[in-house]
Design a protein around this motif. Sequence first.
Motif, PDB file in Angstrom:
ATOM      1  N   VAL A  73       0.801  -1.401  -0.058  1.00 54.20           N
ATOM      2  CA  VAL A  73       0.031  -0.225   0.037  1.00 54.20           C
ATOM      3  C   VAL A  73       0.698   1.403   0.110  1.00 54.20           C
ATOM      4  CG1 VAL A  73      -1.932  -1.060   0.897  1.00 54.20           C
ATOM      5  CG2 VAL A  73      -0.501  -0.159   2.520  1.00 54.20           C
ATOM      6  N   ARG A  74       0.129   2.405  -0.078  1.00 48.24           N
ATOM      7  CA  ARG A  74       0.912   3.567  -0.180  1.00 48.24           C
ATOM      8  C   ARG A  74       1.378   4.420   0.954  1.00 48.24           C
ATOM      9  NH1 ARG A  74       0.075   2.735  -5.219  1.00 48.24           N
ATOM     10  NH2 ARG A  74      -1.648   3.116  -6.481  1.00 48.24           N
ATOM     11  N   SER A  75       0.781   3.832   2.147  1.00 44.60           N
ATOM     12  CA  SER A  75       1.343   4.581   3.255  1.00 44.60           C
ATOM     13  C   SER A  75       1.363   3.591   4.476  1.00 44.60           C
ATOM     14  CB  SER A  75       0.485   6.194   3.523  1.00 44.60           C
ATOM     15  OG  SER A  75      -0.700   5.472   3.750  1.00 44.60           O
ATOM     16  N   ARG A  76       1.704   3.996   5.701  1.00 44.58           N
ATOM     17  CA  ARG A  76       1.675   3.306   6.922  1.00 44.58           C
ATOM     18  C   ARG A  76       0.253   3.519   7.215  1.00 44.58           C
ATOM     19  NH1 ARG A  76       6.947   5.408   7.751  1.00 44.58           N
ATOM     20  NH2 ARG A  76       8.145   4.090   9.032  1.00 44.58           N
ATOM     21  N   ALA A  77      -0.657   4.632   7.065  1.00 42.69           N
ATOM     22  CA  ALA A  77      -1.884   4.565   7.677  1.00 42.69           C
ATOM     23  C   ALA A  77      -2.654   3.486   6.710  1.00 42.69           C
ATOM     24  CB  ALA A  77      -2.243   6.010   7.425  1.00 42.69           C
ATOM     25  N   ASP A  78      -2.487   3.352   5.524  1.00 40.78           N
ATOM     26  CA  ASP A  78      -3.186   2.501   4.746  1.00 40.78           C
ATOM     27  C   ASP A  78      -2.994   1.056   5.140  1.00 40.78           C
ATOM     28  OD1 ASP A  78      -3.809   4.320   2.918  1.00 40.78           O
ATOM     29  OD2 ASP A  78      -2.512   3.838   1.295  1.00 40.78           O
ATOM     30  N   VAL A  79      -1.819   0.681   5.750  1.00 39.62           N
ATOM     31  CA  VAL A  79      -1.654  -0.536   6.517  1.00 39.62           C
ATOM     32  C   VAL A  79      -2.828  -0.727   7.370  1.00 39.62           C
ATOM     33  CG1 VAL A  79      -0.024  -1.929   7.640  1.00 39.62           C
ATOM     34  CG2 VAL A  79       0.867  -0.673   5.752  1.00 39.62           C
ATOM     35  N   ASP A  80      -2.761  -0.076   8.574  1.00 39.65           N
ATOM     36  CA  ASP A  80      -3.498   0.106   9.419  1.00 39.65           C
ATOM     37  C   ASP A  80      -4.914   0.215   9.072  1.00 39.65           C
ATOM     38  OD1 ASP A  80      -1.492   0.250  11.512  1.00 39.65           O
ATOM     39  OD2 ASP A  80      -1.588   2.380  11.469  1.00 39.65           O
ATOM     40  N   VAL A  82      -6.277  -1.022   6.222  1.00 42.44           N
ATOM     41  CA  VAL A  82      -6.601  -2.350   5.480  1.00 42.44           C
ATOM     42  C   VAL A  82      -6.782  -3.255   6.777  1.00 42.44           C
ATOM     43  CG1 VAL A  82      -5.783  -4.153   4.094  1.00 42.44           C
ATOM     44  CG2 VAL A  82      -5.828  -1.856   3.348  1.00 42.44           C
ATOM     45  N   ILE A  83      -5.888  -3.607   7.689  1.00 42.37           N
ATOM     46  CA  ILE A  83      -6.001  -4.575   8.488  1.00 42.37           C
ATOM     47  C   ILE A  83      -7.232  -4.236   9.538  1.00 42.37           C
ATOM     48  CG2 ILE A  83      -4.878  -5.332  10.750  1.00 42.37           C
ATOM     49  CD1 ILE A  83      -2.286  -5.136   9.261  1.00 42.37           C
ATOM     50  N   ALA A  84      -7.711  -3.118   9.845  1.00 43.15           N
ATOM     51  CA  ALA A  84      -8.909  -2.862  10.452  1.00 43.15           C
ATOM     52  C   ALA A  84     -10.030  -3.396   9.877  1.00 43.15           C
ATOM     53  CB  ALA A  84      -8.958  -1.338  10.885  1.00 43.15           C
ATOM     54  N   THR A  85     -10.165  -3.099   8.494  1.00 40.89           N
ATOM     55  CA  THR A  85     -11.384  -3.405   7.654  1.00 40.89           C
ATOM     56  C   THR A  85     -11.270  -4.757   7.781  1.00 40.89           C
ATOM     57  OG1 THR A  85     -10.999  -1.329   6.257  1.00 40.89           O
ATOM     58  CG2 THR A  85     -12.226  -3.298   5.214  1.00 40.89           C
ATOM     59  N   ALA A  86     -10.083  -5.491   7.330  1.00 37.38           N
ATOM     60  CA  ALA A  86     -10.033  -6.970   7.276  1.00 37.38           C
ATOM     61  C   ALA A  86     -10.823  -7.546   8.553  1.00 37.38           C
ATOM     62  CB  ALA A  86      -8.944  -7.310   7.007  1.00 37.38           C
ATOM     63  N   THR A  87     -10.161  -6.954   9.511  1.00 40.27           N
ATOM     64  CA  THR A  87     -10.886  -7.539  11.153  1.00 40.27           C
ATOM     65  C   THR A  87     -11.993  -7.469  11.384  1.00 40.27           C
ATOM     66  OG1 THR A  87      -8.432  -6.918  11.929  1.00 40.27           O
ATOM     67  CG2 THR A  87     -10.414  -7.243  13.519  1.00 40.27           C
ATOM     68  N   LYS A  88     -12.752  -6.291  10.827  1.00 33.32           N
ATOM     69  CA  LYS A  88     -14.239  -5.980  10.901  1.00 33.32           C
ATOM     70  C   LYS A  88     -14.845  -6.996  10.198  1.00 33.32           C
ATOM     71  CE  LYS A  88     -13.894  -1.221  11.853  1.00 33.32           C
ATOM     72  NZ  LYS A  88     -13.894   0.262  11.213  1.00 33.32           N
ATOM     73  N   ALA A  89     -14.135  -7.551   8.918  1.00 28.90           N
ATOM     74  CA  ALA A  89     -14.920  -8.397   7.886  1.00 28.90           C
ATOM     75  C   ALA A  89     -14.869  -9.909   8.532  1.00 28.90           C
ATOM     76  CB  ALA A  89     -14.402  -8.518   6.601  1.00 28.90           C
ATOM     77  N   GLY A  90     -14.024 -10.042   9.735  1.00 29.93           N
ATOM     78  CA  GLY A  90     -13.829 -11.449   9.939  1.00 29.93           C
ATOM     79  C   GLY A  90     -12.374 -12.108  10.034  1.00 29.93           C
ATOM     80  N   ALA A  91     -11.445 -11.314   9.715  1.00 32.73           N
ATOM     81  CA  ALA A  91     -10.065 -11.804   9.449  1.00 32.73           C
ATOM     82  C   ALA A  91      -9.649 -11.853  11.028  1.00 32.73           C
ATOM     83  CB  ALA A  91      -9.245 -10.736   8.851  1.00 32.73           C
ATOM     84  N   THR A  92      -8.499 -12.788  11.194  1.00 36.20           N
ATOM     85  CA  THR A  92      -7.761 -12.696  12.390  1.00 36.20           C
ATOM     86  C   THR A  92      -6.403 -12.114  12.086  1.00 36.20           C
ATOM     87  OG1 THR A  92      -8.915 -14.814  13.050  1.00 36.20           O
ATOM     88  CG2 THR A  92      -6.746 -14.435  14.235  1.00 36.20           C
ATOM     89  N   VAL A  93      -5.971 -11.134  13.022  1.00 37.68           N
ATOM     90  CA  VAL A  93      -4.704 -10.558  12.972  1.00 37.68           C
ATOM     91  C   VAL A  93      -3.695 -11.575  13.579  1.00 37.68           C
ATOM     92  CG1 VAL A  93      -3.138  -8.647  13.862  1.00 37.68           C
ATOM     93  CG2 VAL A  93      -5.702  -8.213  13.034  1.00 37.68           C
ATOM     94  N   THR A  94      -2.888 -11.912  12.827  1.00 38.02           N
ATOM     95  CA  THR A  94      -1.825 -12.921  13.220  1.00 38.02           C
ATOM     96  C   THR A  94      -0.391 -12.155  13.571  1.00 38.02           C
ATOM     97  OG1 THR A  94      -0.835 -13.459  11.274  1.00 38.02           O
ATOM     98  CG2 THR A  94      -2.443 -14.769  11.814  1.00 38.02           C
ATOM     99  N   LYS A  95      -0.162 -10.933  13.233  1.00 31.12           N
ATOM    100  CA  LYS A  95       0.820 -10.024  13.462  1.00 31.12           C
ATOM    101  C   LYS A  95       0.260  -8.735  13.314  1.00 31.12           C
ATOM    102  CE  LYS A  95       5.530  -9.136  12.984  1.00 31.12           C
ATOM    103  NZ  LYS A  95       6.865  -9.691  12.322  1.00 31.12           N
ATOM    104  N   PRO A  96       0.042  -7.870  14.348  1.00 29.19           N
ATOM    105  CA  PRO A  96      -0.244  -6.537  14.375  1.00 29.19           C
ATOM    106  C   PRO A  96       1.001  -5.696  13.487  1.00 29.19           C
ATOM    107  CG  PRO A  96      -0.387  -7.229  16.626  1.00 29.19           C
ATOM    108  CD  PRO A  96       0.261  -8.279  15.772  1.00 29.19           C
ATOM    109  N   ALA A  97       0.390  -4.962  12.707  1.00 27.03           N
ATOM    110  CA  ALA A  97       1.224  -3.806  12.133  1.00 27.03           C
ATOM    111  C   ALA A  97       2.387  -3.188  13.191  1.00 27.03           C
ATOM    112  CB  ALA A  97       0.433  -2.797  11.436  1.00 27.03           C
ATOM    113  N   ARG A  98       3.453  -3.207  12.392  1.00 25.39           N
ATOM    114  CA  ARG A  98       4.626  -2.392  13.047  1.00 25.39           C
ATOM    115  C   ARG A  98       5.807  -2.021  12.155  1.00 25.39           C
ATOM    116  NH1 ARG A  98       5.947  -8.193  16.151  1.00 25.39           N
ATOM    117  NH2 ARG A  98       3.708  -7.598  16.866  1.00 25.39           N
TER     118      ARG A  98
END
Length: 142
Positions: A73-80, A82-98
Motif C-alpha cells: 500500500v502507499r502509506s503506513r496509515a493504509d496498512v492500519d 486495511v488491517i482494521a477493515t479485514a478484522t471487521k470483515a472476520g479476519a484474524t490478525v496474526t501479527k499486528p502492524a509494526r
Amino acid sequence: MEQRISLITLGVADVARAKAFYEQLGWQGQEVEETVFFQAGGLALVLWGRDKLADDAGIKGPGTGAMTLAQNVRSRADVDEVIATATKAGATVTKPARETFYGGYAGYFADPDGHLWEIAWNPGFTLAEDGTLTVPDFSATN
C-alpha cells in the motif's frame, strides 16, 4: 482494500534449491538477504525460508508458513486501515502492524479460511498509479 495482489511469497525448505528450480524454468531473480525476488508481470513472486515466513507472519505449527499473499500500500496509515477493515470483515490478525527491518511498516491477517495476507508499506518498492509493483534493482544498492 484495493482488489490486487502485490506479492506472492512461497515459504520454501531450501531457498537455493528453489531459486535454482525457477532459474531452470527461465525466470531471472535477485537474491537479497536469503530472499529471492522475481518480477512476474505487475507483481512479484518471492522465495523465502518457510520457518522465517511463519515466524514473520506470527504463526506456529506444522505445515505453516507455506505461502502468503501480500498487498503493498502507499502509506503506513493504509496498512492500519486495511488491517482494521479485514478484522471487521472476520479476519484474524496474526501479527499486528509494526515497523519492519527493511524500514517499512507491515502486519498480517488470516482470512476466515486461514489464508495469510501481509499488508505492507515498503518505501523501496515502487507502486504505479494502478497498483502495479516494480521490484527494485537490488544490485544498485549493494
